[in-house]
Write a protein that holds these residues in place. Structure first.
Motif, mmCIF file in Angstrom:
data_model
loop_
_atom_site.group_PDB
_atom_site.id
_atom_site.type_symbol
_atom_site.label_atom_id
_atom_site.label_comp_id
_atom_site.label_asym_id
_atom_site.label_seq_id
_atom_site.Cartn_x
_atom_site.Cartn_y
_atom_site.Cartn_z
ATOM 1 N N ALA A 90 0.832 -1.203 0.000
ATOM 2 C CA ALA A 90 0.000 0.000 0.000
ATOM 3 C C ALA A 90 0.872 1.261 0.000
ATOM 4 N N LEU A 91 1.944 1.248 0.787
ATOM 5 C CA LEU A 91 2.836 2.416 0.840
ATOM 6 C C LEU A 91 3.508 2.645 -0.518
ATOM 7 N N GLU A 92 3.939 1.536 -1.129
ATOM 8 C CA GLU A 92 4.547 1.609 -2.467
ATOM 9 C C GLU A 92 3.536 2.223 -3.454
ATOM 10 N N GLN A 93 2.295 1.778 -3.362
ATOM 11 C CA GLN A 93 1.239 2.275 -4.251
ATOM 12 C C GLN A 93 1.010 3.772 -4.030
ATOM 13 N N GLU A 94 0.955 4.207 -2.757
ATOM 14 C CA GLU A 94 0.727 5.633 -2.471
ATOM 15 C C GLU A 94 1.876 6.490 -2.999
ATOM 16 N N ARG A 95 3.108 5.969 -2.886
ATOM 17 C CA ARG A 95 4.255 6.732 -3.405
ATOM 18 C C ARG A 95 4.175 6.856 -4.921
ATOM 19 N N ARG A 96 3.752 5.769 -5.567
ATOM 20 C CA ARG A 96 3.613 5.788 -7.025
ATOM 21 C C ARG A 96 2.538 6.804 -7.429
ATOM 22 N N VAL A 97 1.414 6.799 -6.715
ATOM 23 C CA VAL A 97 0.335 7.741 -7.019
ATOM 24 C C VAL A 97 0.815 9.186 -6.807
ATOM 25 N N SER A 98 1.608 9.423 -5.768
ATOM 26 C CA SER A 98 2.145 10.782 -5.549
ATOM 27 C C SER A 98 2.932 11.252 -6.775
ATOM 28 N N ASP A 99 3.739 10.361 -7.340
ATOM 29 C CA ASP A 99 4.506 10.708 -8.551
ATOM 30 C C ASP A 99 3.561 10.995 -9.716
ATOM 31 N N MET A 120 -5.309 19.992 -9.297
ATOM 32 C CA MET A 120 -4.402 18.965 -8.787
ATOM 33 C C MET A 120 -3.828 19.304 -7.410
ATOM 34 N N GLN A 121 -3.942 20.573 -6.989
ATOM 35 C CA GLN A 121 -3.308 20.964 -5.717
ATOM 36 C C GLN A 121 -3.857 20.179 -4.525
ATOM 37 N N TRP A 122 -5.168 19.949 -4.499
ATOM 38 C CA TRP A 122 -5.774 19.197 -3.382
ATOM 39 C C TRP A 122 -5.198 17.777 -3.315
ATOM 40 N N PHE A 123 -4.984 17.184 -4.512
ATOM 41 C CA PHE A 123 -4.475 15.807 -4.557
ATOM 42 C C PHE A 123 -3.014 15.748 -4.081
ATOM 43 N N ILE A 124 -2.253 16.797 -4.349
ATOM 44 C CA ILE A 124 -0.861 16.853 -3.888
ATOM 45 C C ILE A 124 -0.839 16.813 -2.361
ATOM 46 N N LYS A 125 -1.677 17.631 -1.745
ATOM 47 C CA LYS A 125 -1.773 17.675 -0.282
ATOM 48 C C LYS A 125 -2.275 16.324 0.259
ATOM 49 N N GLU A 126 -3.291 15.780 -0.390
ATOM 50 C CA GLU A 126 -3.870 14.488 0.019
ATOM 51 C C GLU A 126 -2.803 13.385 -0.020
ATOM 52 N N GLN A 127 -1.966 13.382 -1.058
ATOM 53 C CA GLN A 127 -0.940 12.335 -1.178
ATOM 54 C C GLN A 127 0.105 12.459 -0.072
ATOM 55 N N ILE A 128 0.432 13.697 0.325
ATOM 56 C CA ILE A 128 1.391 13.862 1.425
ATOM 57 C C ILE A 128 0.821 13.196 2.676
ATOM 58 N N GLU A 129 -0.468 13.419 2.927
ATOM 59 C CA GLU A 129 -1.112 12.814 4.110
ATOM 60 C C GLU A 129 -1.188 11.299 3.994
ATOM 61 N N GLU A 130 -1.526 10.806 2.812
ATOM 62 C CA GLU A 130 -1.705 9.352 2.662
ATOM 63 C C GLU A 130 -0.375 8.612 2.768
ATOM 64 N N VAL A 131 0.681 9.186 2.200
ATOM 65 C CA VAL A 131 2.003 8.561 2.331
ATOM 66 C C VAL A 131 2.434 8.575 3.799
ATOM 67 N N ALA A 132 2.197 9.708 4.478
ATOM 68 C CA ALA A 132 2.601 9.813 5.886
ATOM 69 C C ALA A 132 1.837 8.808 6.754
ATOM 70 N N SER A 133 0.528 8.676 6.555
ATOM 71 C CA SER A 133 -0.234 7.778 7.431
ATOM 72 C C SER A 133 0.056 6.313 7.097
ATOM 73 N N MET A 134 0.292 6.003 5.818
ATOM 74 C CA MET A 134 0.622 4.612 5.466
ATOM 75 C C MET A 134 2.015 4.253 5.980
ATOM 76 N N SER A 135 2.913 5.224 5.948
ATOM 77 C CA SER A 135 4.260 5.011 6.459
ATOM 78 C C SER A 135 4.225 4.767 7.975
ATOM 79 N N ALA A 136 3.385 5.516 8.688
ATOM 80 C CA ALA A 136 3.223 5.303 10.136
ATOM 81 C C ALA A 136 2.623 3.923 10.404
ATOM 82 N N LEU A 137 1.626 3.545 9.603
ATOM 83 C CA LEU A 137 1.007 2.225 9.780
ATOM 84 C C LEU A 137 2.018 1.111 9.527
ATOM 85 N N LEU A 138 2.906 1.308 8.545
ATOM 86 C CA LEU A 138 3.938 0.296 8.267
ATOM 87 C C LEU A 138 4.855 0.119 9.475
#
Ligand SMILES: [Fe+2]
Ligand SMILES: [Fe+2]
Length: 177
Positions: A90-99, A120-138
């Motif tokens: 999931a973290l790998e996927q979120e990082r790919r989506v951020s790119d 696209m600005q909202w999605f940029i912010k959203e991806q920062i949050e999703e990568v951070a929370s998935m990274s914490a969950l990992l």
């Protein structure tokens, strides 16, 4: 009208968001089958969020009077060796989506398509949050590898404290679920 190149890539991104949604359903079902209900719930909820991202993009294309072409998606990964593997995926996927999201914003800018760049600005912010929370969950799931109840308790506490709706989120076609 948004730039043709941006429209083409945003339609592709709709497919990536639906693929992410299906991957999260597959992960949730896996955890549910393993009787890890909090992990399952976290991914069922994340699957709905990804679906909503896709529908926000659909709404944008409709509003901008651009073609909507919903892509097909490849089957998600379903078998996992341990409780850590799905979160790592999931973290790998979120990082790919951020790119992918950054690339979309880049195309909009190159094309001088400022409305799409702003979308696209909202999605940029959203991806920062999703990568951070998935990274914490990992981190938590790695620590709980031998005692899965620890990650279950962590998620139960997180759910008790969090998650107001985001009023800045773009509209989703048909309404957000
Ligand atoms: Fe997403
Ligand atoms: Fe995501």
């Amino acid at each position: 009208m948004p730039a043709a190149r941006f429209v083409e890539r945003l339609n592709e991104q709709i497919g990536h968001e639906f693929a992410a949604s299906q991957q999260y359903v597959a992960i949730a079902a896996h955890y549910d089958a393993e009787t890890l209900p909090q992990l399952a719930q976290a991914f069922y909820a994340q699957a709905v969020e990804e679906r909503n991202h896709a529908m926000m993009m659909v709404q944008y294309l409709i509003d901008a009077d651009a073609d909507v072409r919903i892509p097909g998606v490849a089957a998600p990964q379903a078998g996992f060796g341990d409780i850590v593997a799905p979160v790592a995926l999931a973290l790998e996927q979120e990082r790919r989506v951020s790119d992918q999201i950054a690339a979309l914003a880049g195309i909009a800018r190159e094309e001088g398509d400022y409305a799409s760049e702003q979308f696209m600005q909202w999605f940029i912010k959203e991806q920062i949050e999703e990568v951070a929370s998935m990274s914490a969950l990992l981190t938590v799931v790695e620590r709980s590898k031998d005692v899965p109840m620890e990650v279950e308790q962590y998620l139960a506490r997180e759910r008790a404290t969090g998650g107001a709706a985001d009023p800045t989120a773009p509209m989703a076609a048909g309404g957000a679920l």
